[in-house]
Design a protein around this motif. Structure first.
Motif, PDB file in Angstrom:
ATOM      1  N   GLY A  72       0.836  -1.192   0.000  1.00  0.00           N
ATOM      2  CA  GLY A  72       0.000   0.000   0.000  1.00  0.00           C
ATOM      3  C   GLY A  72       0.870   1.242   0.000  1.00  0.00           C
ATOM      4  N   GLU A  73       0.279   2.376   0.343  1.00  0.00           N
ATOM      5  CA  GLU A  73       0.988   3.645   0.313  1.00  0.00           C
ATOM      6  C   GLU A  73       0.724   4.445   1.590  1.00  0.00           C
ATOM      7  OE1 GLU A  73       0.951   5.089  -4.269  1.00  0.00           O
ATOM      8  OE2 GLU A  73      -1.023   4.866  -3.333  1.00  0.00           O
ATOM      9  N   PHE A  74       1.706   5.250   1.976  1.00  0.00           N
ATOM     10  CA  PHE A  74       1.480   6.254   3.007  1.00  0.00           C
ATOM     11  C   PHE A  74       2.275   7.490   2.641  1.00  0.00           C
ATOM     12  CE2 PHE A  74       5.182   3.900   4.492  1.00  0.00           C
ATOM     13  CZ  PHE A  74       6.007   4.852   5.091  1.00  0.00           C
ATOM     14  N   GLN A 103      13.337   6.824   5.306  1.00  0.00           N
ATOM     15  CA  GLN A 103      14.062   5.702   4.698  1.00  0.00           C
ATOM     16  C   GLN A 103      14.849   4.923   5.744  1.00  0.00           C
ATOM     17  OE1 GLN A 103      15.778   6.379   0.662  1.00  0.00           O
ATOM     18  NE2 GLN A 103      15.422   8.542   1.155  1.00  0.00           N
ATOM     19  N   GLN A 104      15.423   5.637   6.678  1.00  0.00           N
ATOM     20  CA  GLN A 104      16.200   4.954   7.721  1.00  0.00           C
ATOM     21  C   GLN A 104      15.335   3.996   8.509  1.00  0.00           C
ATOM     22  OE1 GLN A 104      17.975   7.606  10.556  1.00  0.00           O
ATOM     23  NE2 GLN A 104      19.253   6.033  11.464  1.00  0.00           N
ATOM     24  N   PRO A 115      10.339  -3.742   1.144  1.00  0.00           N
ATOM     25  CA  PRO A 115      10.547  -3.293  -0.242  1.00  0.00           C
ATOM     26  C   PRO A 115       9.683  -2.068  -0.520  1.00  0.00           C
ATOM     27  CG  PRO A 115       9.080  -5.189  -0.200  1.00  0.00           C
ATOM     28  CD  PRO A 115       9.493  -4.940   1.221  1.00  0.00           C
ATOM     29  N   TYR A 116      10.273  -0.999  -1.037  1.00  0.00           N
ATOM     30  CA  TYR A 116       9.505   0.235  -1.213  1.00  0.00           C
ATOM     31  C   TYR A 116      10.040   1.067  -2.362  1.00  0.00           C
ATOM     32  CZ  TYR A 116      13.356   2.816   0.951  1.00  0.00           C
ATOM     33  OH  TYR A 116      14.586   3.378   1.216  1.00  0.00           O
ATOM     34  N   ASP A 117       9.195   1.985  -2.818  1.00  0.00           N
ATOM     35  CA  ASP A 117       9.573   3.093  -3.691  1.00  0.00           C
ATOM     36  C   ASP A 117       9.249   4.376  -2.940  1.00  0.00           C
ATOM     37  OD1 ASP A 117      10.466   1.930  -6.170  1.00  0.00           O
ATOM     38  OD2 ASP A 117       8.413   1.259  -6.477  1.00  0.00           O
ATOM     39  N   VAL A 135       5.392   7.222  -0.031  1.00  0.00           N
ATOM     40  CA  VAL A 135       6.052   5.912   0.014  1.00  0.00           C
ATOM     41  C   VAL A 135       5.087   4.832  -0.471  1.00  0.00           C
ATOM     42  CG1 VAL A 135       7.212   4.202   1.463  1.00  0.00           C
ATOM     43  CG2 VAL A 135       7.431   6.642   1.994  1.00  0.00           C
ATOM     44  N   THR A 136       5.532   4.045  -1.426  1.00  0.00           N
ATOM     45  CA  THR A 136       4.791   2.873  -1.875  1.00  0.00           C
ATOM     46  C   THR A 136       5.479   1.637  -1.305  1.00  0.00           C
ATOM     47  OG1 THR A 136       4.139   3.952  -3.943  1.00  0.00           O
ATOM     48  CG2 THR A 136       3.981   1.552  -3.861  1.00  0.00           C
TER      49      THR A 136
END
Length: 488
Positions: A72-74, A103-104, A115-117, A135-136
């Motif tokens: 999902g996304e936030f 990211q940290q 795992p993210y974009d 963030v995905t």
């Protein structure tokens, strides 16, 4: 949408948890209309807002929870709706470096890393609002724990902490790789990005993006090459059965009988085949099934014939679940059979993961999380109420005074049966019929009560006779036997 030359920012790539390098990130400016679309979203199973003042512990929980579900996304940098309206809620970061903790938290403080974009957004003409961090989080084959050792999982609009056997069940469910991720040798990025349904989808998608960028970001094509995935074809191909090597259509059959085990002589005509991308497949199937159902005459408790009818919400939820949760690795079509007294939906594949018929209403696990998640991104998604679909089936069937649906696994399929049998007791239905009709034979009584056995129906008559409610019609025996209301 305006691309901005952000210092130190290169085109985004997804984060591979097995890599030692962090993903590059990107910054771009979006229109006020696109920002308004983001702000108008409701928090859900796949989406959440986080304040820019949130710490790493908060990010850990939502990231791990989404990775432990279907992804999902936030977005970090948007305040809760209670804090204000419109752009007053957009309180982003002054610089990209200020968001390093996001990211940290996902890479260094969640085990294993999710795992993210990631990308940074700001509103065109309003740089003082700062950068919001979108963030995905992608589905993952692993069970992810926060730095405190907790295992959260997204359920509805909440991140819930799992305990004990729930963690064990999640671990068992995570083991298998979904067939929706398989690459299709003869269906490429170039073909997928030109599909009409993808154009429809992206025409309503916000913030706007190119087809290729969306497909790569959502992992619907191979990371390093051209092949598309099964999920991409199921969601957007005009004719998925042409490009997916396994059967993935819906067949609808009308049987002119109420028998439990029909044969071909009961088929009214050859079964109808329905195809199309997932959203249209659901709509077309629902329309076709509804037309057939409405052509079936049903004898009511008052003795009148009327078209068979089911709650539309119940039919839709059962069809949606069959399409999004079926096993696409099995070369078989979804089969919907319409009988004189019921509708049966047979979806290829046993229940996924640790699920059983007994846990359908308490647990959840998606066999095809990418299909589930992206179908939910349509403006009016067919799977709008994630986790509540079967509850809707139960409640609407009850409101229509029809019997509770039956769910079971048979051979290598999950079966749902919606019976067109009134919820009222058989005795009540017999008496209701006799208030409008002079007599009732066994065969008619079985039609209105849904009782298959002639002897079982006789026992209902005998209970009403012993209670002084009905009596046999005089001088009628054998196949002509019938009952009427008791006369004084």
């Amino acid at each position: 949408m305006t691309w901005l030359p952000v210092r130190g920012v290169r085109p985004a790539v997804r984060h591979d948890p097995t890599s030692e390098t962090r993903p590059w990130v990107e910054g771009r400016s979006i229109s006020r209309a696109e920002a308004a679309d983001i702000l108008a979203r409701q928090e859900s199973h796949f989406w959440e807002f986080k304040s820019g003042r949130s710490g790493g512990a908060v990010v850990q929980v939502i990231a791990a929870a989404l990775a432990n579900a279907e992804g999902g996304e936030f977005i970090v940098g948007i305040e809760d709706p209670r804090s204000g309206h419109g752009l007053a809620r957009w309180r982003g970061f002054a610089s990209l470096e200020d968001a390093n903790f996001v990211q940290q938290a996902m890479v260094d403080q969640v085990e294993p890393p999710v795992p993210y974009d990631i990308e940074f957004l700001r509103v065109d003409g309003r740089p003082e609002l700062g950068w919001a961090c979108l963030v995905t989080v992608h589905k993952s084959p692993d069970v992810h724990r926060t730095a405190r050792g907790e295992v959260p999982q997204r359920r509805g609009a909440q991140s819930r902490r799992l305990k004990g056997t729930q963690i064990t069940d999640l671990s068992l469910s995570k083991g298998a790789r979904s067939y929706e991720d398989q690459l299709l040798r003869d269906y490429t990025l170039e073909e997928l990005r030109d599909e009409d349904e993808l154009r429809v989808f992206l025409g309503r998608y916000s913030p706007s993006t190119s087809a290729e960028r969306f497909l790569r970001r959502q992992r619907l094509v191979d990371r390093g090459g051209a092949p598309a995935t099964v999920a991409g074809a199921v969601l957007f191909a005009a004719e998925p059965p042409v490009v997916v090597p396994k059967k993935c259509s819906v067949k609808i059959a009308r049987y002119e009988t109420g028998e439990q085990v029909p044969d071909r002589r009961h088929l009214k005509s050859a079964p109808t085949t329905v195809d199309g991308p997932a959203r249209l497949l659901i709509d077309r199937t629902l329309a076709a099934v509804t037309r057939i159902i409405q052509s079936v005459p049903v004898l009511g408790p008052d003795g009148a014939l009327s078209p068979m009818a089911y709650p539309p919400e119940a039919l839709k939820e059962i069809i949606v679940n069959a399409v999004i949760h079926r096993d696409y690795n099995l070369s078989d079509d979804i089969l919907i059979s319409v009988f004189d007294n019921r509708v049966e939906v047979r979806s290829p594949g046993r229940l996924p993961g640790h699920m059983t018929p007994d846990t359908l209403f308490t647990d959840r696990f998606a066999r095809n999380p990418t299909i589930v998640r992206l179908l939910n991104k349509y403006p009016d998604p067919p799977n709008k109420d994630i986790g509540e679909g079967l509850d809707t089936v139960l409640s609407t069937m009850k409101a229509a005074k029809l019997r509770e649906p039956r769910f079971f696994v048979e051979d290598n399929a999950f079966v749902v049966v919606l019976e067109h049998t009134p919820l009222a007791r058989p005795e009540e239905l017999v008496l209701q019929y006799l208030r409008s009709n002079p007599e009732i034979p066994n065969r008619i009584a079985r039609r209105i009560t849904g009782i298959a056995s002639e002897n079982r129906m006789k026992r209902v008559f005998h209970r009403l006779r012993d209670a002084g409610q009905i009596e046999p019609v005089p001088d009628r025996a054998g196949s002509r036997a019938a009952w009427r209301l008791k006369r004084d």
